[in-house]
Write an enzyme that holds these catalytic residues in place. Structure first.
Site, PDB file in Angstrom:
ATOM      1  N   HIS A 440       0.830  -1.212   0.000  1.00  0.00           N
ATOM      2  CA  HIS A 440       0.000   0.000   0.000  1.00  0.00           C
ATOM      3  C   HIS A 440       0.865   1.262   0.000  1.00  0.00           C
ATOM      4  O   HIS A 440       0.686   2.153  -0.835  1.00  0.00           O
ATOM      5  CB  HIS A 440      -0.916  -0.010   1.235  1.00  0.00           C
ATOM      6  CG  HIS A 440      -1.791   1.202   1.359  1.00  0.00           C
ATOM      7  ND1 HIS A 440      -3.113   1.210   0.983  1.00  0.00           N
ATOM      8  CD2 HIS A 440      -1.534   2.455   1.826  1.00  0.00           C
ATOM      9  CE1 HIS A 440      -3.632   2.412   1.197  1.00  0.00           C
ATOM     10  NE2 HIS A 440      -2.683   3.190   1.719  1.00  0.00           N
ATOM     11  N   GLU A 441       1.806   1.325   0.943  1.00  0.00           N
ATOM     12  CA  GLU A 441       2.651   2.519   1.036  1.00  0.00           C
ATOM     13  C   GLU A 441       3.561   2.654  -0.183  1.00  0.00           C
ATOM     14  O   GLU A 441       3.867   3.770  -0.620  1.00  0.00           O
ATOM     15  CB  GLU A 441       3.470   2.494   2.333  1.00  0.00           C
ATOM     16  CG  GLU A 441       2.635   2.465   3.606  1.00  0.00           C
ATOM     17  CD  GLU A 441       1.591   3.570   3.690  1.00  0.00           C
ATOM     18  OE1 GLU A 441       1.787   4.636   3.057  1.00  0.00           O
ATOM     19  OE2 GLU A 441       0.558   3.378   4.355  1.00  0.00           O
ATOM     20  N   HIS A 444       1.704   4.486  -2.849  1.00  0.00           N
ATOM     21  CA  HIS A 444       1.804   5.939  -2.676  1.00  0.00           C
ATOM     22  C   HIS A 444       3.148   6.444  -3.202  1.00  0.00           C
ATOM     23  O   HIS A 444       3.230   7.470  -3.875  1.00  0.00           O
ATOM     24  CB  HIS A 444       1.708   6.303  -1.195  1.00  0.00           C
ATOM     25  CG  HIS A 444       0.323   6.365  -0.652  1.00  0.00           C
ATOM     26  ND1 HIS A 444      -0.671   7.117  -1.238  1.00  0.00           N
ATOM     27  CD2 HIS A 444      -0.237   5.787   0.452  1.00  0.00           C
ATOM     28  CE1 HIS A 444      -1.785   6.988  -0.525  1.00  0.00           C
ATOM     29  NE2 HIS A 444      -1.546   6.196   0.505  1.00  0.00           N
ATOM     30  N   HIS A 447       3.558   6.645  -6.923  1.00  0.00           N
ATOM     31  CA  HIS A 447       2.735   7.732  -7.466  1.00  0.00           C
ATOM     32  C   HIS A 447       3.567   9.013  -7.491  1.00  0.00           C
ATOM     33  O   HIS A 447       3.500   9.799  -8.437  1.00  0.00           O
ATOM     34  CB  HIS A 447       1.490   7.913  -6.593  1.00  0.00           C
ATOM     35  CG  HIS A 447       0.434   8.779  -7.207  1.00  0.00           C
ATOM     36  ND1 HIS A 447      -0.687   9.190  -6.525  1.00  0.00           N
ATOM     37  CD2 HIS A 447       0.311   9.311  -8.456  1.00  0.00           C
ATOM     38  CE1 HIS A 447      -1.440   9.928  -7.324  1.00  0.00           C
ATOM     39  NE2 HIS A 447      -0.855  10.018  -8.500  1.00  0.00           N
TER      40      HIS A 447
END
Length: 649
Positions: A440-441, A444, A447
């Site tokens: 998940h991190e 980020h 991105h």
């Protein structure tokens, strides 16, 4: 090429910051007063100053989160008023605002920058009378200070508590790695200490056999930082005042101006529809769990502190599966390296270990190469420690852009987690949930790191609407359930044996175990946050609102001592005020994108992934996410993909 992570003198940091701000004040004054009206002479240098300030201040804010000490606290607390005053001065610089309104430019990225800057100036109160501008400046300062106070209170309360267990029977049946992590010697006697830091807390709440100890731990966790009640009241009052000054009916309306969602009604309708879709199945899930606890241990008064424990036992019985079965296969180092290999293959990049200064021995930095050229840097800080605030997050540092002198800059980011550290007996072993968190991190991070915009204000995660910023993180985490992905790094830490096919099948099979209950919990948090910012709630009204929402979303009534809001750092110490719904809002995009990119044999469709990188990730905040999504797939995201992801009947 990259900034070196270091702070030479924390004691002198506020003074150095003030010197930098004064230098930038002079530069801004020159920009404001000169006769130039071009983008290149106004917004280009202003973005360069933003980057310069971020490069200087981020190491301190980061250290205060990951290596918290009295020295970092003092420096950080002294710096906040300086930054707040500076940002307020800029935001209310009417002459600069008038110049920006006149800027005309053809470049699409630059157009977006101008549009966002003009909007943000207005939202900061540039058009207000002098006295109200002054009040806006005071509000911004107070909110910054209160956010830090909330976070510090929570960290202090988390670190202040420890449950000492002396009898071995009260840890019997727990995973050996969790027992080893809790084991301490006090006065020559072996005891087991469980804290409110997440790895330790979750270990006992999930596997701890003594119900009274689970109750005690749960009560300690849910009564942390009672002094935050007053902080919450002050934060809410100031945010409501800010919104009213700017002409909005409430803070929620103010927040939505920069979001993907169009109206308050749309947000509440989305959340209530989601709750309605999950409610029936959630009731069945809870009844099954209560019946199991009664049958197994005669529990008649099933409580919140029983949820994790009996959920894990039921999952094991129902699916012949629990986290202890997978944990030996997820050694932190192998998971990290495996994930980097996957991201490399998926997005055609390479990660090489970097020999650069870091803030702690456990931090692992990597340089990123694309087509043979250096393109970014990422730092991983994954172990829990008492100096680090709880949770997991990505923090951007440097940004990919081209400055006013036409010099290129590359992006860097930090990924921070709180995984159980290695012990004398075992390496750091991750629960599958931890693996999902890391993915998940990383979503980020890429991105930000894969942004290709030449304008800083819209590059990477900059300029991305808050309620879609979770899209790339949720997209990547979905792959952490796929067997084709897990087999790449799932090897037993002692024997080296690959994770069995049957075990990977069970991870996938149990992914949506009690999914409806999980959705209701997230909807509860989201409704509470959003409605809390629709009018001014103070004192007991805050708890009363939460209780009303729980009448629908909380099928198991929480005890009266549960003060969840005192630890709701996302909205009171983070950026999620009136925006916690973003997790579910963005999940419509992430679920839809995941199914587009999924290949059950290979794990992912490289062709689709290339388009995702080149359109969604590369363009950052240069265009609205709905526009980028349409460019990528030629259609809107289908909300039914979210229901499909969770297998809600």
């Amino acid at each position: 090429m990259f900034k070196e992570f270091k702070i030479d003198n924390l004691e002198q940091f506020p003074e150095a910051l003030e010197n930098l701000l004064n230098t930038q004040r002079k530069q801004i004054d020159e920009i404001t007063k000169n006769g130039e009206t071009s983008y290149e002479k106004i917004l280009k240098p202003l973005q360069d100053m933003d980057e310069e300030l971020g490069l200087f201040f981020t190491p301190l804010s980061h250290l205060n989160s990951v290596m918290n000490s009295e020295v970092t606290q003092k420096a950080y607390e002294a710096s906040i008023p300086l930054l707040s005053k500076f940002s307020s001065e800029i935001a209310q610089n009417e002459a600069l605002f008038r110049k920006m309104e006149k800027i005309s430019i053809e470049d699409d990225e630059a157009k977006t920058v101008v549009k966002n800057e003009v909007r943000d100036f207005i939202l900061s109160g540039v058009k207000l009378p002098t006295e109200q501008k002054k009040r806006m400046e005071e509000i911004s300062l107070h909110l910054s200070e209160l956010s830090n106070t909330f976070s510090q209170n929570l960290l202090d309360a988390t670190n202040a508590y420890g449950l000492i267990i002396e009898d071995e029977k009260d840890v019997a049946g727990m995973p050996q790695t969790d027992i080893d992590a809790a084991k301490e010697e006090i006065d020559g006697k072996t005891v087991y200490k469980f804290t409110l830091q997440i790895p330790s807390y979750l270990a006992y709440m999930t596997y701890g056999p003594n119900r009274e100890y689970r109750k005690e731990l749960s009560k300690a966790y849910n009564t942390r930082a009672p002094e935050n009640a007053e902080v919450i009241d002050r934060i809410l009052a100031l945010k409501q005042e800010k919104a009213k000054l700017l002409g909005f009916e409430n803070y929620a309306a103010y927040a939505l101006v920069t979001r993907d969602a169009n109206s308050q009604e749309e947000v509440l309708g989305f959340l209530n529809d989601l709750a309605d879709a999950a409610l029936s199945q959630a009731k069945d899930e809870l009844e099954e769990l209560k019946a199991y606890a009664k049958k197994t241990d005669g529990i008649e008064d099933f409580a919140g502190y029983d949820m994790g424990y009996y959920s894990e036992k039921l999952k094991k019985e129902k699916f012949d599966f629990d986290d202890t079965m997978t944990k030996p296969y997820f050694e932190q180092e192998k998971v990290l390296n495996g994930m980097l290999d996957i991201v490399s293959e998926l997005f055609s990049v390479t990660f090489n270990p970097a020999d650069v200064p870091t803030w702690h021995d456990c931090v692992k930095p990597f340089d990123i190469y694309e087509n043979g050229s250096l393109s970014g840097r990422i730092y991983f800080d994954l172990d829990a420690r008492k100096e680090k605030r709880g949770g997991a997050w990505m923090n951007d540092w440097e940004t990919h852009f081209t400055d006013a002198k036409n010099q290129p800059h590359l992006a860097s980011a930090f990924v921070v987690c709180n995984f159980a550290p290695k012990t004398d007996h075992t390496p750091s072993l991750l629960r599958h949930d931890d693996v999902v968190t890391l993915f998940h991190e990383m979503g980020h991070a890429i991105h930000h790191l894969f942004g290709k915009c030449h304008e800083r204000s819209v590059s990477g995660i900059n300029g991305v609407a808050w309620d879609v910023v979770e899209f790339p993180s949720q997209f990547l985490e979905n792959f952490a359930y796929e067997a084709a992905i897990l087999k790449r790094f799932g090897f037993h830490y002692e024997t080296g044996e690959p994770i069995p096919e049957a075990l990977m099948a069970k991870i996938k099979e149990t992914k949506n175990f009690q999914a409806a209950l999980g959705i209701l919990r997230q909807v509860e948090f989201s409704l509470f946050d959003f409605q809390l910012h629709q009018k001014l709630y103070q004192g007991e009204e805050v708890q009363a609102l939460l209780d009303r929402i729980r009448e629908k979303t909380s099928l198991l009534k929480p005890p009266s001592y549960n003060k969840f809001q005192h630890g709701f750092a996302h909205i009171f110490a983070g950026g999620y005020a009136a925006g916690y719904y973003s997790y579910k809002w963005a999940e419509v995009l992430s679920a839809d994108a995941f199914f587009e990119c999924l290949d059950e044999k290979e794990g992912f469709n490289k062709e689709r992934a290339r388009g995702y990188k080149e359109i969604i990730l590369a363009n950052g905040g240069a265009k609205e996410m709905s526009t980028l999504y349409q460019e990528w797939l030629g259609r809107k995201a289908d909300v039914n993909s979210l229901i499909k992801l969770y297998e809600i009947a």
